[in-house]
Design a protein around this motif. Structure first.
Motif, PDB file in Angstrom:
ATOM      1  N   SER A   1       4.867  -3.284  11.757  1.00  0.00           N
ATOM      2  CA  SER A   1       3.593  -2.668  11.366  1.00  0.00           C
ATOM      3  C   SER A   1       2.960  -2.016  12.577  1.00  0.00           C
ATOM      4  O   SER A   1       3.042  -2.543  13.698  1.00  0.00           O
TER       5      SER A   1
ATOM      6  N   ILE B   1      -5.364   4.001  12.422  1.00  0.00           N
ATOM      7  CA  ILE B   1      -4.076   4.267  11.775  1.00  0.00           C
ATOM      8  C   ILE B   1      -3.379   2.929  11.553  1.00  0.00           C
ATOM      9  O   ILE B   1      -3.120   2.180  12.495  1.00  0.00           O
ATOM     10  N   ASP B   2      -3.090   2.609  10.299  1.00  0.00           N
ATOM     11  CA  ASP B   2      -2.415   1.358   9.945  1.00  0.00           C
ATOM     12  C   ASP B   2      -1.316   1.651   8.939  1.00  0.00           C
ATOM     13  O   ASP B   2      -1.599   2.053   7.797  1.00  0.00           O
ATOM     14  N   VAL B   3      -0.059   1.473   9.352  1.00  0.00           N
ATOM     15  CA  VAL B   3       1.066   1.727   8.459  1.00  0.00           C
ATOM     16  C   VAL B   3       2.082   0.595   8.591  1.00  0.00           C
ATOM     17  O   VAL B   3       2.198  -0.061   9.642  1.00  0.00           O
ATOM     18  N   ASP B   4       2.826   0.362   7.510  1.00  0.00           N
ATOM     19  CA  ASP B   4       3.956  -0.556   7.498  1.00  0.00           C
ATOM     20  C   ASP B   4       5.240   0.258   7.381  1.00  0.00           C
ATOM     21  O   ASP B   4       5.275   1.295   6.702  1.00  0.00           O
TER      22      ASP B   4
ATOM     23  N   SER C   1       0.845  11.181  12.145  1.00  0.00           N
ATOM     24  CA  SER C   1      -0.451  10.858  11.532  1.00  0.00           C
ATOM     25  C   SER C   1      -1.160  12.130  11.079  1.00  0.00           C
ATOM     26  O   SER C   1      -0.822  13.245  11.502  1.00  0.00           O
TER      27      SER C   1
ATOM     28  N   PHE D   1       7.507  10.185  11.572  1.00  0.00           N
ATOM     29  CA  PHE D   1       6.188   9.998  10.978  1.00  0.00           C
ATOM     30  C   PHE D   1       5.161  10.608  11.921  1.00  0.00           C
ATOM     31  O   PHE D   1       5.194  10.380  13.132  1.00  0.00           O
TER      32      PHE D   1
ATOM     33  N   VAL E   1       7.791   4.489   5.123  1.00  0.00           N
ATOM     34  CA  VAL E   1       6.503   4.294   5.790  1.00  0.00           C
ATOM     35  C   VAL E   1       5.404   4.387   4.738  1.00  0.00           C
ATOM     36  O   VAL E   1       5.372   5.323   3.936  1.00  0.00           O
ATOM     37  N   SER E   2       4.501   3.405   4.750  1.00  0.00           N
ATOM     38  CA  SER E   2       3.401   3.401   3.781  1.00  0.00           C
ATOM     39  C   SER E   2       2.153   2.859   4.449  1.00  0.00           C
ATOM     40  O   SER E   2       2.208   2.182   5.484  1.00  0.00           O
ATOM     41  N   ASP E   3       0.997   3.152   3.866  1.00  0.00           N
ATOM     42  CA  ASP E   3      -0.260   2.637   4.395  1.00  0.00           C
ATOM     43  C   ASP E   3      -0.282   1.118   4.293  1.00  0.00           C
ATOM     44  O   ASP E   3       0.116   0.536   3.264  1.00  0.00           O
ATOM     45  N   ALA E   4      -0.744   0.490   5.357  1.00  0.00           N
ATOM     46  CA  ALA E   4      -0.807  -0.971   5.369  1.00  0.00           C
ATOM     47  C   ALA E   4      -2.016  -1.448   4.575  1.00  0.00           C
ATOM     48  O   ALA E   4      -3.094  -0.831   4.620  1.00  0.00           O
TER      49      ALA E   4
END
Length: 297
Positions: free
Chosen positions: A156, A142-145, A117, A115, A132-135
């Motif tokens: 996360s 940058i916030d992903v789960d 950014s 991943f 991986v997806s946006d939180a």
């Protein structure tokens, strides 16, 4: 044989011309008997002496692929024992593949993805079967789960502004660090902090063990006890705070309310928590989190 014939002729000549006819017959006959005995002994076939080196290399080599029909060669070859040099030549050298093969093979190149950014400043590796997806509810930055095959969030990532740390808890419990590995990440050193590291930490509550993994630069507890700890790192001015963990805050008595988010784990004992560290779930999460790279401007 010729040697026998020649010996017989020699035995007859003393009787005719020895000039012993005037002497008593008995001594003469005794002399003849002795001569015959000596002649017979000389005529007997010689017993072949043992072959020099029957147990050595030359004799052994003669039996390998030899087509000689002579009994002597066959008899000698049957008595030969294997040469110690041949036996030791079969030993495996330390550089052989059998001894240099790794105990645990590395995952194939296609088993993991990376991943990155949008600004290319943050990256990490993760299993190809994970997602991986946006939180939801990101606080900027940058916030992903990262979710596993069952679509349950394993960890996360937040890199960006700090919203402040708070929270309260009551009743300290024994606190144990089960795993700790330093990572190369930018951070803002401060009093009471350590270099960033991946850690798996546990709170020993009366009826369970609550454990959580993630990045941190802050030791928790005092004299081996605490009621709460955070999985966060204080970053440089560009990235004031970042967290990559299964839970941001972990406290005694707490629980994960979202069934689709693993969060902190509960175990019946510390031994059960240590056993979890050997599972693919834990090992993949640890490899993913420790692969995080943050590039400063």
């Amino acid at each position: 044989m010729n040697s026998g014939t020649n010996t017989a002729t020699a035995n007859e000549s003393p009787l005719a011309s020895s000039g012993l006819s005037g002497r008593p017959v008995v001594p003469a006959l005794a002399a003849v008997a002795v001569a015959l005995l000596l002649a017979t002994t000389a005529c007997a076939p010689a017993v072949p002496a043992p072959l020099a080196g029957t147990s050595g290399g030359s004799s052994s080599a003669g039996t390998l692929g030899s087509s000689s029909p002579t009994p002597t060669s066959t008899s000698a070859s049957s008595a030969v024992t294997p040469s110690p040099i041949v036996a030791t030549s079969a030993s495996v050298s330390p550089s052989s593949s059998a001894t240099s093969a790794p105990a645990t093979p590395a995952p194939s190149a296609g088993a993991w993805r990376t991943f990155t950014s949008a600004d290319s400043k943050v990256s990490f590796d993760y299993p190809a079967s994970w997602r991986v997806s946006d939180a939801a509810g990101g606080s900027g930055g940058i916030d992903v789960d990262v979710a596993n095959e069952a679509d349950v969030v394993v960890a996360s990532l937040h890199v960006g502004p700090s919203g402040g740390l708070g929270g309260a808890c009551q009743g300290d419990v024994p606190y144990t660090v089960l795993d700790s590995v330093e990572v190369d990440l930018p951070h803002q050193p401060a009093k009471g902090t350590v270099t960033p590291r991946f850690a798996f930490r546990a709170l020993q509550e009366p009826n369970r063990v609550t454990a959580s993994f993630g990045l941190t630069d802050t030791p928790a507890g005092h004299n081996g006890t605490t009621c709460m700890f955070y999985n966060v790192v204080t970053g440089p001015s560009e990235w004031p705070l970042f967290s990559f963990a299964d839970a941001f805050q972990v406290r005694a008595g707490g629980s994960e309310d979202d069934p689709m988010h693993k969060g902190a784990k509960t175990f019946p004992s510390l031994d059960a928590a240590r056993a979890y560290m050997k599972t693919p779930d834990y090992l993949n999460a640890k490899r993913m989190i420790t692969s995080l790279k943050i590039h400063e401007s």
